[in-house]
Design an enzyme around this catalytic site. Structure first.
Site, short mmCIF file in Angstrom:
data_model
loop_
_atom_site.label_atom_id
_atom_site.label_comp_id
_atom_site.label_asym_id
_atom_site.label_seq_id
_atom_site.Cartn_x
_atom_site.Cartn_y
_atom_site.Cartn_z
N TRP A 161 -3.88 10.34 -9.32
CA TRP A 161 -4.29 11.69 -8.92
C TRP A 161 -4.81 12.40 -10.17
O TRP A 161 -4.19 12.33 -11.23
CB TRP A 161 -3.13 12.51 -8.33
N GLU A 165 -5.26 9.45 -4.61
CA GLU A 165 -4.79 10.65 -3.89
C GLU A 165 -5.84 11.76 -3.93
O GLU A 165 -6.25 12.22 -4.98
CB GLU A 165 -3.49 11.15 -4.53
N LYS A 167 -7.38 15.69 -2.76
CA LYS A 167 -6.89 17.06 -2.69
C LYS A 167 -8.04 17.97 -2.28
O LYS A 167 -9.20 17.67 -2.56
CB LYS A 167 -6.36 17.45 -4.08
N ASP A 216 -1.20 13.40 0.79
CA ASP A 216 -0.18 14.39 0.43
C ASP A 216 -0.24 15.49 1.49
O ASP A 216 -1.31 16.06 1.76
CB ASP A 216 -0.48 14.94 -0.97
N HIS A 227 -2.21 18.74 0.80
CA HIS A 227 -3.54 18.65 0.19
C HIS A 227 -4.72 18.86 1.12
O HIS A 227 -5.82 18.43 0.83
CB HIS A 227 -3.69 17.31 -0.52
N HIS A 239 2.73 11.28 0.26
CA HIS A 239 3.45 12.28 -0.52
C HIS A 239 3.94 13.30 0.48
O HIS A 239 3.21 14.22 0.87
CB HIS A 239 2.53 12.94 -1.56
N ASP A 280 -0.79 24.80 -1.29
CA ASP A 280 -0.15 23.55 -1.69
C ASP A 280 1.03 23.85 -2.60
O ASP A 280 1.04 23.52 -3.78
CB ASP A 280 -1.21 22.69 -2.43
N ASP A 335 4.19 22.92 -2.56
CA ASP A 335 5.17 21.87 -2.86
C ASP A 335 6.62 22.34 -2.65
O ASP A 335 7.47 22.13 -3.50
CB ASP A 335 4.97 21.32 -4.27
N ASP A 348 6.86 14.54 -2.67
CA ASP A 348 6.19 15.30 -3.73
C ASP A 348 6.41 16.79 -3.52
O ASP A 348 5.68 17.43 -2.78
CB ASP A 348 4.68 14.96 -3.74
C1 RNT Z 1 -0.91 17.20 -7.25
C2 RNT Z 1 -0.56 15.94 -6.56
C3 RNT Z 1 0.20 14.97 -7.40
C4 RNT Z 1 1.28 15.62 -8.24
C5 RNT Z 1 2.18 14.66 -8.92
C6 RNT Z 1 2.94 15.31 -10.03
O1 RNT Z 1 -1.43 18.14 -6.42
O2 RNT Z 1 0.13 16.20 -5.39
O3 RNT Z 1 0.71 13.97 -6.60
O4 RNT Z 1 2.05 16.50 -7.48
O5 RNT Z 1 1.50 13.55 -9.31
ZN ZN Z 2 0.95 14.52 -4.34
#
Ligand code: RNT
Ligand code: ZN
Length: 414
Positions: A182, A223, A225, A256, A259, A283, A291, A293, A323
């Site tokens: 990523w 990955e 986004k 993710d 994302h 993720h 986003d 998290d 994640d």
């Molecule tokens: C970032 C991605 C990625 C990170 C990690 C730390 O937006 O989601 O996966 O969160 O690699």
């Molecule tokens: Zn991620």
């Protein structure tokens, strides 16, 4: 009072074998992300600077891990409260440099041997991530897609180094390591050139992946986004970019949950992408308005993801990782709540009367399909969960354990 025998009978009456379900749950690992334990800090230097990375951990709950030893101790605590056997997802910025100043482009297995030995002793598999952020060479906001060849080359070398480390992890632990790329590359405001960075990213990725590595020891994932903090207008590695990349290069795609557009869910993407890529990395996360998290919950989007994995028979091709990073609450509790919630979502999915749902759908009895879905929500899922925890020897009162750990360990870290 043990509610399980009754639950087992209830599920048997709708054609669901709870013993099989418990077996499946026990053999489905979740990859715990190391970065929940220290707010994506890592151990390369005293204070990591996430500025420009698009990542932000907010909050300052006391007791974050300051050393690899503390992080491993915290992970051990969390793992003792999570049923099943799992994996560790490590970022390269958690390297143990032993006081040396080693460039990320020069990292080798030596910098991670401490983690591998620990994982082996704990019976954990491991996954890995090159770290393309929190670094002077990432301060422009562009890494693998940078217009500066020197910057690109540095990060290409880091990516190659990490694949070799991933392979060594997989070899030593006897279980393929998923190494996930990523990058933060993107732009706060409208770019004049959207094409150039994407062409450079494609070439940089090809350079990283040039070395053939046995998929039995390392699997590559990419990955995508949609946006990040400071990359609101343009992200080089968008969904379309990586979907095309993963399909043409036969890489794993990483979805993710945070994302995509804030109201867009990833569950429906699973059966589409798996038609064209060899495998999936998840993720599992929870975006709140952006986003953000947040810690994963047993909520509809997470259940929908797990339903897709079960209904499509995709568990064998899917690597489930977490994640999220919440610095405002006890970090061990965050791991425990998030991992257990992901497992509970999988349990929900496994306990649904799939044969009956399919039969109703195929015969056109759509009201029956809907009724079965709704009725199954209030069947005794909790009794099966408790039985699973009990068999895995995980305490029911895990909150008491976290409370004591906070008092005896975390609050003593100044
Ligand atoms: C970032 C991605 C990625 C990170 C990690 C730390 O937006 O989601 O996966 O969160 O690699
Ligand atoms: Zn991620």
């Amino acid at each position: 009072m043990n509610a399980y025998p009754l639950a087992k009978e209830t599920y048997a009456s709708i054609g669901v074998d709870t013993e099989e379900v418990i077996k499946c749950l026990a053999s489905t690992p979740i990859s715990l992300h190391c970065w929940q334990g220290d707010d994506v800090g890592g151990f390369e230097k005293a204070e990591a600077d996430l500025a420009g990375s698009g990542l932000a951990a907010t909050g300052n709950h006391p007791g974050k891990a300051r050393t690899p030893e503390e992080l491993r101790q915290d992970l051990e605590k969390a793992l003792s409260l999570i049923p099943g056997s799992h994996r560790l997802n490590l970022h390269a910025c958690y390297a143990e440099l032993g006081g040396r100043k080693t460039e990320r482009s020069d990292y080798g297995v030596a910098e991670f041997q401490g983690w591998i030995d620990w994982a082996k002793a704990q019976g954990l598999g491991m996954d890995f991530n090159p770290s393309f952020f929190a670094h002077p060479k990432a301060s422009s906001g562009y890494t693998l897609s940078s217009p500066d060849q020197g910057i690109r080359d540095y990060w290409i070398e880091h990516g190659k180094a990490c694949r070799r480390i991933g392979a060594e992890i997989g070899r030593q632990l006897g279980s393929a390591c998923v190494t996930n790329v990523w990058i933060p590359d993107g732009s706060k405001d409208l770019p004049a050139d959207r094409k150039g960075p994407r062409e450079r990213l494609e070439a940089s990725l090809d350079a990283i992946f040039v070395e053939k590595i046995d998929p039995a020891i390392n699997l590559d994932a990419v990955e995508c986004k949609l946006f990040g903090i400071g990359s609101e207008s343009y992200v080089v590695g968008s969904h379309e970019f990586y979907l095309g990349y993963a399909v043409t290069r036969q890489k794993l795609i990483c979805l993710d949950a945070g994302h995509f557009h804030p109201t867009e869910q990833i569950a429906d993407k699973i059966s589409s992408v798996l038609q064209f890529v060899p495998g999936l990395l998840l993720h599992v996360s929870r975006g709140v308005r952006w986003d953000s998290d947040h810690v994963v919950l047993l909520d509809d989007p997470t259940i929908a993801i797990m339903e897709e994995l079960v209904r499509g028979d995709f568990l064998g091709r899917t690597h489930i990782g977490l994640d999220f990073f919440d610095a405002s609450i006890n970090r061990i509790a965050a791991w425990v709540i998030g991992t257990r919630s992901a497992q509970k979502a999988l349990l929900h999915a496994l306990l649904q009367p799939l044969d009956k749902l399919r039969a109703a759908e195929n015969s056109g009895a759509l009201w029956e399909r809907l009724a079965l879905m709704e009725e199954s929500k209030t069947l005794p899922v909790g009794a099966v969960w408790q039985e699973f925890c009990h068999r895995q020897e995980v305490p029911t009162d895990w909150m008491g354990e976290v409370r004591s750990y906070e008092r005896d360990v975390l609050l003593k870290r100044s």
